[in-house]
Enzyme design. Structure first.
Site, short mmCIF file in Angstrom:
data_model
loop_
_atom_site.label_atom_id
_atom_site.label_comp_id
_atom_site.label_asym_id
_atom_site.label_seq_id
_atom_site.Cartn_x
_atom_site.Cartn_y
_atom_site.Cartn_z
N SER A 62 0.86 -1.18 0.00
CA SER A 62 0.00 0.00 0.00
C SER A 62 0.89 1.23 0.00
O SER A 62 2.04 1.17 0.47
CB SER A 62 -0.86 0.00 1.28
OG SER A 62 -1.47 1.26 1.48
N TYR B 219 -1.17 -0.67 10.37
CA TYR B 219 -1.31 -1.20 9.01
C TYR B 219 -0.12 -0.74 8.17
O TYR B 219 0.51 -1.53 7.47
CB TYR B 219 -2.64 -0.70 8.42
CG TYR B 219 -2.88 -1.08 6.98
CD1 TYR B 219 -3.23 -2.38 6.63
CD2 TYR B 219 -2.77 -0.12 5.96
CE1 TYR B 219 -3.46 -2.73 5.30
CE2 TYR B 219 -3.00 -0.46 4.63
CZ TYR B 219 -3.35 -1.76 4.31
OH TYR B 219 -3.58 -2.10 2.99
N LYS C 108 2.82 -3.02 6.32
CA LYS C 108 3.06 -2.96 4.88
C LYS C 108 4.50 -2.53 4.58
O LYS C 108 5.08 -2.95 3.57
CB LYS C 108 2.06 -2.02 4.20
CG LYS C 108 0.63 -2.58 4.19
CD LYS C 108 0.55 -3.92 3.48
CE LYS C 108 -0.87 -4.36 3.20
NZ LYS C 108 -0.94 -5.65 2.48
#
Length: 258
Positions: free
Chosen positions: A149, A162, A166
């Site tokens: 991402s 998150y 990533k």
């Protein structure tokens, strides 16, 4: 003269795509199948993967559904064993499945949430890649594409853990590329921006927030799942034979937005 068009051909290749019953994963699976790959549709629900596999078959594409909760060791092993039993081996692995159960400041999240995010977003792609490696080696090489991402490259708001997971996936990919290159195995990362999926619904369903985001993007709009499929097809095929250890954004210009 070698045919460039031919180098995109995936005829005879077997591709496993995690989290592919919907959204980006499904679009990637469709793209790979359209280029001739036999695709394994995988997500937690057998019913959901069977539905997509049936839809693909109706469209003349080769697919099978194998359910897998990638956070569980035995299910990861089962996914790989069943794929090899069904199709004879694995050439392409797309680590797409991911979770983001929290939204908010990093200090508010508890340890269990951290562990869960790292388990699914980092540990599972690592373990799954390890499991498919020997089959890829036997077949003279392969391609791993990890879906990260733009959050891995630029801190957003409320997505700290998150983002961290990533970012770890990026370095995992680079190590895979470096260590497994001698076996003909390539590993690359795709970093999508805001794509219209159920996963990102909290962002795009908020009209004001969406308008604010879209105003800052050079593309002036969010992306669609099938707009991620093209770059993955390139990285999975011989057309991307010289691409390994790379990080590729498909973000509508988010990373250059002011």
């Amino acid at each position: 003269m070698n045919s460039i068009k031919q180098s995109f051909d995936l005829e005879g290749k077997v591709a496993v795509i995690t989290g592919s019953s919907k959204g980006i994963g499904k679009a990637i699976a469709q793209g790979l199948a359209e280029y001739g790959a036999k695709v394994v549709i995988s997500s937690r629900s057998q019913e959901a993967v069977d539905e997509v596999a049936a839809e693909f078959k109706t469209a003349g594409l080769e697919a099978v559904g194998i359910a897998c909760h990638i956070g569980k060791k035995t299910e990861r092993q089962n996914l790989v064993h069943k794929t090899i039993a069904h199709y004879g081996g694995i050439d392409i692995l797309i680590n797409n499945a991911a979770i983001n159960p929290v939204y908010g400041p990093i200090e508010d999240a508890d340890e269990e949430v951290f562990d869960k995010i790292m388990d699914v977003n980092v540990k599972a792609p690592w373990m799954l890649s390890n499991l498919v490696m020997s089959s890829m080696k036997e077949r003279g090489g392969g391609s791993i594409v990890n879906i990260a991402s733009v959050e891995a490259l630029h801190p957003g708001a409320g997505l700290g853990l998150y983002s961290t997971s990533k970012a770890a996936l990026l370095m995992l990919t680079k190590n895979q590329a470096k260590e497994w290159g001698p076996y003909g195995i390539r590993a690359n990362v795709v970093c999508p921006g805001l794509i219209k999926t159920k996963f990102s619904a909290a962002l795009w369903q908020n009209e004001k927030l969406l308008q604010k985001i879209e105003k800052t993007l050079p593309s002036a709009r969010m992306g669609m799942p099938d707009e991620i499929a093209g770059i993955v097809c390139l990285l999975a095929s011989d057309a991307g034979a010289y691409m390994t250890g790379g990080v590729y954004n498909a973000d509508g210009g988010y990373m250059i937005a002011g």
